[in-house]
Design a protein around this motif. Sequence first.
Motif, mmCIF file in Angstrom:
data_model
loop_
_atom_site.group_PDB
_atom_site.id
_atom_site.type_symbol
_atom_site.label_atom_id
_atom_site.label_comp_id
_atom_site.label_asym_id
_atom_site.label_seq_id
_atom_site.Cartn_x
_atom_site.Cartn_y
_atom_site.Cartn_z
ATOM 1 N N VAL A 147 7.953 -0.060 5.621
ATOM 2 C CA VAL A 147 7.161 1.230 5.318
ATOM 3 C C VAL A 147 7.343 1.937 3.763
ATOM 4 N N LEU A 148 8.760 1.665 4.006
ATOM 5 C CA LEU A 148 8.731 2.196 2.342
ATOM 6 C C LEU A 148 8.370 1.698 0.993
ATOM 7 N N VAL A 149 7.827 0.550 0.982
ATOM 8 C CA VAL A 149 7.444 -0.670 -0.038
ATOM 9 C C VAL A 149 6.207 0.441 0.030
ATOM 10 N N ALA A 150 5.653 0.436 0.977
ATOM 11 C CA ALA A 150 4.063 0.686 0.915
ATOM 12 C C ALA A 150 4.215 2.350 0.375
ATOM 13 N N LEU A 151 5.123 3.867 0.746
ATOM 14 C CA LEU A 151 5.302 4.253 0.130
ATOM 15 C C LEU A 151 5.614 4.370 -1.136
ATOM 16 N N TRP B 3 12.690 -4.893 9.233
ATOM 17 C CA TRP B 3 11.930 -5.405 8.333
ATOM 18 C C TRP B 3 10.579 -4.577 8.311
ATOM 19 N N LEU B 4 10.161 -3.482 9.265
ATOM 20 C CA LEU B 4 8.795 -2.835 9.197
ATOM 21 C C LEU B 4 9.751 -1.649 8.750
ATOM 22 N N LYS C 67 -2.134 -0.079 -4.818
ATOM 23 C CA LYS C 67 -1.403 -0.949 -4.847
ATOM 24 C C LYS C 67 -1.195 -2.645 -4.837
ATOM 25 N N LEU C 68 -0.300 -2.905 -3.625
ATOM 26 C CA LEU C 68 -0.214 -3.587 -3.072
ATOM 27 C C LEU C 68 -1.447 -4.528 -2.547
ATOM 28 N N ARG C 69 -2.483 -4.182 -2.393
ATOM 29 C CA ARG C 69 -3.927 -5.096 -2.059
ATOM 30 C C ARG C 69 -3.869 -5.880 -3.323
#
Length: 60
Positions: free
Chosen positions: A14-18, A9-10, A24-26
């Motif tokens: 990290v991949l999604v954040a990259l 999951w970590l 954009k996630l915020r």
Amino acid sequence: MGSLSIWHWLIVLVLVALVFGTKKLRTIGGDLGGAVKGFKEGIKEVETATHAERAESPRN
């Protein structure tokens, strides 16, 4: 082939954040939070209206 561990999951996080970027996630998180808040307020309005209708209706 079992369930995913915390490390999996970590890595996914990290991949999604990259890929999407933290800004954009915020923004997506804020929009989702606003939608949940609006949904809860709508449910409260319906419950209040339902209780008011029950109080006004004559009991048989």
